[in-house]
Design an enzyme around this catalytic site. Structure first.
Site, PDB file in Angstrom:
ATOM      1  N   GLU A   1       0.818  -1.217   0.000  1.00 52.40           N
ATOM      2  CA  GLU A   1       0.000   0.000   0.000  1.00 52.40           C
ATOM      3  C   GLU A   1       0.846   1.259   0.000  1.00 52.40           C
ATOM      4  O   GLU A   1       0.431   2.287  -0.524  1.00 52.40           O
ATOM      5  CB  GLU A   1      -0.999   0.005   1.159  1.00 52.40           C
ATOM      6  CG  GLU A   1      -0.394   0.290   2.507  1.00 52.40           C
ATOM      7  CD  GLU A   1      -1.401   0.208   3.649  1.00 52.40           C
ATOM      8  OE1 GLU A   1      -1.160   0.874   4.668  1.00 52.40           O
ATOM      9  OE2 GLU A   1      -2.398  -0.515   3.538  1.00 52.40           O
TER      10      GLU A   1
ATOM     11  N   CYS B   1      -1.498 -11.900  -2.617  1.00 51.80           N
ATOM     12  CA  CYS B   1      -2.295 -11.200  -1.622  1.00 51.80           C
ATOM     13  C   CYS B   1      -2.513  -9.743  -2.037  1.00 51.80           C
ATOM     14  O   CYS B   1      -3.196  -9.464  -3.007  1.00 51.80           O
ATOM     15  CB  CYS B   1      -1.626 -11.321  -0.260  1.00 51.80           C
ATOM     16  SG  CYS B   1      -2.650 -10.832   1.132  1.00 51.80           S
ATOM     17  N   HIS B   2      -1.915  -8.783  -1.329  1.00 51.01           N
ATOM     18  CA  HIS B   2      -2.005  -7.363  -1.678  1.00 51.01           C
ATOM     19  C   HIS B   2      -0.910  -6.943  -2.655  1.00 51.01           C
ATOM     20  O   HIS B   2      -0.874  -5.786  -3.077  1.00 51.01           O
ATOM     21  CB  HIS B   2      -1.947  -6.503  -0.418  1.00 51.01           C
ATOM     22  CG  HIS B   2      -3.203  -6.545   0.396  1.00 51.01           C
ATOM     23  ND1 HIS B   2      -3.565  -7.646   1.131  1.00 51.01           N
ATOM     24  CD2 HIS B   2      -4.184  -5.631   0.571  1.00 51.01           C
ATOM     25  CE1 HIS B   2      -4.717  -7.407   1.748  1.00 51.01           C
ATOM     26  NE2 HIS B   2      -5.121  -6.188   1.429  1.00 51.01           N
TER      27      HIS B   2
END
Length: 192
Positions: free
Chosen positions: A94, A120-121
């Site tokens: 992020e 995943c992210h």
């Protein structure tokens, strides 16, 4: 015996512990050279990891993980020197997606059609780098809206979050339960 490949892994503080450590260990076991990098860090530094678990809540829980070793100097990394890229998940993507040098690295691997694994992210970096338009991508379900907004097609994972999706040079998976599936597929790309 297949030729050893050089694999770049981009991590940051609070990368998901299993999603960095397990692929690193597995690929080293398979005799590949895995170099871990983080913006602002050099070989010998570490990042703090977080362990995400699935315990029946509406989303995953997070616990402190281990320190994960950085083996390369981010400032001097040349993506062209590497055969493949791994982007683990956790919270690191992020904020890593705000670093233009990280995004340029991701674009290099996409534009040169070298193997990329994102878990995943991790696909948040693919979205921010602008490399998912007209591509299929799996991820942790919470990242699905970003993939779709970027012009990609979100691939729903299996109910155990243990599936991998392969489209050309791109291997994606929803979370660490998919390690056997995505590491197998990524290794196949490395040795093909």
């Amino acid at each position: 015996m297949t030729a050893k490949k050089r694999v770049l892994m981009i991590v940051g503080d609070f990368v998901e512990d299993y999603e960095a450590m397990v692929p690193y260990q597995m690929l080293v076991m398979l005799e590949h050279d895995v170099v871990t990098v983080c913006p602002g860090k050099a070989a010998g530094d570490t990042v703090m990891t977080a362990i995400h678990d699935f315990e029946g809540h509406q989303t995953y829980t997070e616990k402190p993980g281990h320190r994960f070793a950085i083996t390369g100097d981010f400032a001097s990394i040349v993506p062209a020197d590497f055969d493949a890229l791994i982007i683990p998940g956790g919270r690191a993507p992020e904020y890593l997606r705000l670093d233009e040098k990280v995004l340029a690295m991701v674009r290099h691997f996409a534009e040169t059609n070298k193997p990329i694994a994102a878990v995943c992210h991790g696909p948040q970096l693919l979205v921010a780098a602008g490399v998912l338009e007209n591509r299929q991508c799996s991820s942790y379900p919470a990242v699905a809206p970003e993939i779709t907004a970027a012009g990609g097609t979100y691939i729903q994972p299996g109910p155990g979050l243990d599936t991998a999706h392969v489209e050309g040079n791109l291997v994606t998976a929803p979370a660490w339960p998919a390690h056997p599936a995505w590491i197998r597929e990524f290794h196949r790309l490395l040795i093909s």
